[in-house]
Scaffold this motif. Structure first.
Motif, PDB file in Angstrom:
ATOM      1  N   VAL A  42     -25.783 -38.622 -37.532  1.00 47.91           N
ATOM      2  CA  VAL A  42     -27.207 -38.754 -37.219  1.00 47.91           C
ATOM      3  C   VAL A  42     -27.617 -40.208 -37.396  1.00 47.91           C
ATOM      4  O   VAL A  42     -27.116 -40.905 -38.279  1.00 47.91           O
ATOM      5  CB  VAL A  42     -28.101 -37.833 -38.090  1.00 47.91           C
ATOM      6  CG1 VAL A  42     -27.930 -36.378 -37.687  1.00 47.91           C
ATOM      7  CG2 VAL A  42     -27.849 -38.026 -39.573  1.00 47.91           C
ATOM      8  N   ASP A  48     -38.421 -40.005 -34.026  1.00 50.17           N
ATOM      9  CA  ASP A  48     -38.645 -39.202 -32.838  1.00 50.17           C
ATOM     10  C   ASP A  48     -40.125 -39.261 -32.467  1.00 50.17           C
ATOM     11  O   ASP A  48     -40.981 -39.462 -33.337  1.00 50.17           O
ATOM     12  CB  ASP A  48     -38.224 -37.743 -33.101  1.00 50.17           C
ATOM     13  CG  ASP A  48     -38.003 -36.976 -31.820  1.00 50.17           C
ATOM     14  OD1 ASP A  48     -36.897 -37.093 -31.259  1.00 50.17           O
ATOM     15  OD2 ASP A  48     -38.940 -36.286 -31.372  1.00 50.17           O
ATOM     16  N   PHE A  70     -36.971 -37.523 -37.322  1.00 44.05           N
ATOM     17  CA  PHE A  70     -36.126 -38.624 -36.877  1.00 44.05           C
ATOM     18  C   PHE A  70     -35.353 -38.187 -35.640  1.00 44.05           C
ATOM     19  O   PHE A  70     -35.126 -36.999 -35.430  1.00 44.05           O
ATOM     20  CB  PHE A  70     -35.144 -39.018 -37.987  1.00 44.05           C
ATOM     21  CG  PHE A  70     -35.769 -39.862 -39.058  1.00 44.05           C
ATOM     22  CD1 PHE A  70     -35.457 -41.210 -39.154  1.00 44.05           C
ATOM     23  CD2 PHE A  70     -36.676 -39.327 -39.951  1.00 44.05           C
ATOM     24  CE1 PHE A  70     -36.040 -42.007 -40.127  1.00 44.05           C
ATOM     25  CE2 PHE A  70     -37.269 -40.116 -40.929  1.00 44.05           C
ATOM     26  CZ  PHE A  70     -36.951 -41.454 -41.015  1.00 44.05           C
ATOM     27  N   SER A  71     -34.942 -39.157 -34.844  1.00 45.95           N
ATOM     28  CA  SER A  71     -34.102 -38.888 -33.680  1.00 45.95           C
ATOM     29  C   SER A  71     -32.662 -39.113 -34.110  1.00 45.95           C
ATOM     30  O   SER A  71     -32.235 -40.254 -34.309  1.00 45.95           O
ATOM     31  CB  SER A  71     -34.480 -39.808 -32.522  1.00 45.95           C
ATOM     32  OG  SER A  71     -33.702 -39.487 -31.397  1.00 45.95           O
ATOM     33  N   GLY A  72     -31.916 -38.034 -34.260  1.00 48.02           N
ATOM     34  CA  GLY A  72     -30.546 -38.136 -34.751  1.00 48.02           C
ATOM     35  C   GLY A  72     -29.570 -38.675 -33.741  1.00 48.02           C
ATOM     36  O   GLY A  72     -28.514 -39.180 -34.084  1.00 48.02           O
ATOM     37  N   TYR A 125     -33.607 -34.306 -38.415  1.00 51.97           N
ATOM     38  CA  TYR A 125     -33.302 -35.061 -37.202  1.00 51.97           C
ATOM     39  C   TYR A 125     -33.331 -34.156 -35.981  1.00 51.97           C
ATOM     40  O   TYR A 125     -32.778 -33.057 -36.019  1.00 51.97           O
ATOM     41  CB  TYR A 125     -31.896 -35.681 -37.295  1.00 51.97           C
ATOM     42  CG  TYR A 125     -31.740 -36.576 -38.483  1.00 51.97           C
ATOM     43  CD1 TYR A 125     -31.987 -37.937 -38.377  1.00 51.97           C
ATOM     44  CD2 TYR A 125     -31.368 -36.061 -39.726  1.00 51.97           C
ATOM     45  CE1 TYR A 125     -31.866 -38.764 -39.481  1.00 51.97           C
ATOM     46  CE2 TYR A 125     -31.248 -36.888 -40.828  1.00 51.97           C
ATOM     47  CZ  TYR A 125     -31.501 -38.236 -40.694  1.00 51.97           C
ATOM     48  OH  TYR A 125     -31.387 -39.046 -41.788  1.00 51.97           O
ATOM     49  N   TYR A 128     -28.332 -35.156 -32.385  1.00 51.68           N
ATOM     50  CA  TYR A 128     -27.303 -35.839 -33.155  1.00 51.68           C
ATOM     51  C   TYR A 128     -26.541 -36.810 -32.259  1.00 51.68           C
ATOM     52  O   TYR A 128     -26.716 -36.818 -31.041  1.00 51.68           O
ATOM     53  CB  TYR A 128     -26.346 -34.841 -33.822  1.00 51.68           C
ATOM     54  CG  TYR A 128     -25.531 -34.005 -32.867  1.00 51.68           C
ATOM     55  CD1 TYR A 128     -24.269 -34.424 -32.447  1.00 51.68           C
ATOM     56  CD2 TYR A 128     -26.010 -32.796 -32.375  1.00 51.68           C
ATOM     57  CE1 TYR A 128     -23.511 -33.658 -31.570  1.00 51.68           C
ATOM     58  CE2 TYR A 128     -25.261 -32.027 -31.497  1.00 51.68           C
ATOM     59  CZ  TYR A 128     -24.019 -32.471 -31.097  1.00 51.68           C
ATOM     60  OH  TYR A 128     -23.268 -31.729 -30.220  1.00 51.68           O
TER      61      TYR A 128
END
Length: 188
Positions: A42, A48, A70-72, A125, A128
């Motif tokens: 991640v 995000d 969060f944007s993984g 996240y 991924y």
């Protein structure tokens, strides 16, 4: 010449790319799994656009600051991955799988009430980062990533926007020099 160790869960991958405007520019990735089937992790420093409260409102108060999603990574962005630090390092609570030390993956089907008392830090996240067998090793050979040891403060940082530069600086040498470059070197 010493053989290069294969990537391992718990390591950081720190992007060497600049000016590419792709997802991994200035990325810091925590590897969660590495085996013969490939690797996944991640991205620790990409937020995000979707508010965490819009998708998992019951988890907002449990995540470490900043309390956001969060944007993984670019894979399965409609799925969620939760990285959690277990409160008691000798325990392996239901729904949790160790990655490194007392940090692991928490299944988001775990009742929030159980998670509230069992973990000292959480991060969620969307999606991924994933690599097919041999793909990450090829990217490492091309110099697209620095490999570094992870620290708890990297994984649960309250200042994700500065993580890339901080991790490079602590490494020293060429990576530390890269950390001083302006966001757009062409404008220097």
């Amino acid at each position: 010449m010493k053989p290069v160790q294969p990537p391992a869960a718990g390591e950081l991958l720190v992007s060497t790319t600049q000016g590419t405007n792709d997802f991994f520019e200035h990325a810091v990735v925590l590897l969660l799994d590495c085996d013969r089937d490939g690797a996944l992790g991640v991205t620790l420093n990409k937020l995000d656009e979707t508010p965490l409260s819009a998708v998992l409102p019951e988890w907002v108060e449990l995540v470490a600051p900043p309390r956001v999603l969060f944007s993984g990574g670019p894979v399965s962005q409609h799925g969620a991955v939760c990285v959690a630090k277990v409160a008691d390092p000798i325990e392996e609570p239901p729904g949790w799988r160790r990655v490194i030390g007392d940090i692991g993956l928490l299944h988001l089907d775990t009742p929030v009430e159980l998670a509230a008392g069992g973990y000292t830090a959480l991060r969620i996240y969307a999606g991924y980062s994933g690599w097919a067998p041999g793909q990450l090793e090829a990217e490492l050979a091309q110099g697209l990533w620095y490999r570094m040891d992870s620290r708890e403060e990297d994984i649960f940082t309250a200042d994700p926007s500065g993580l890339w530069r901080r991790v490079l600086r602590r490494h020293g040498g060429t990576p530390a020099l890269l950390s001083t470059w302006p966001p757009d070197p062409q404008l220097n």
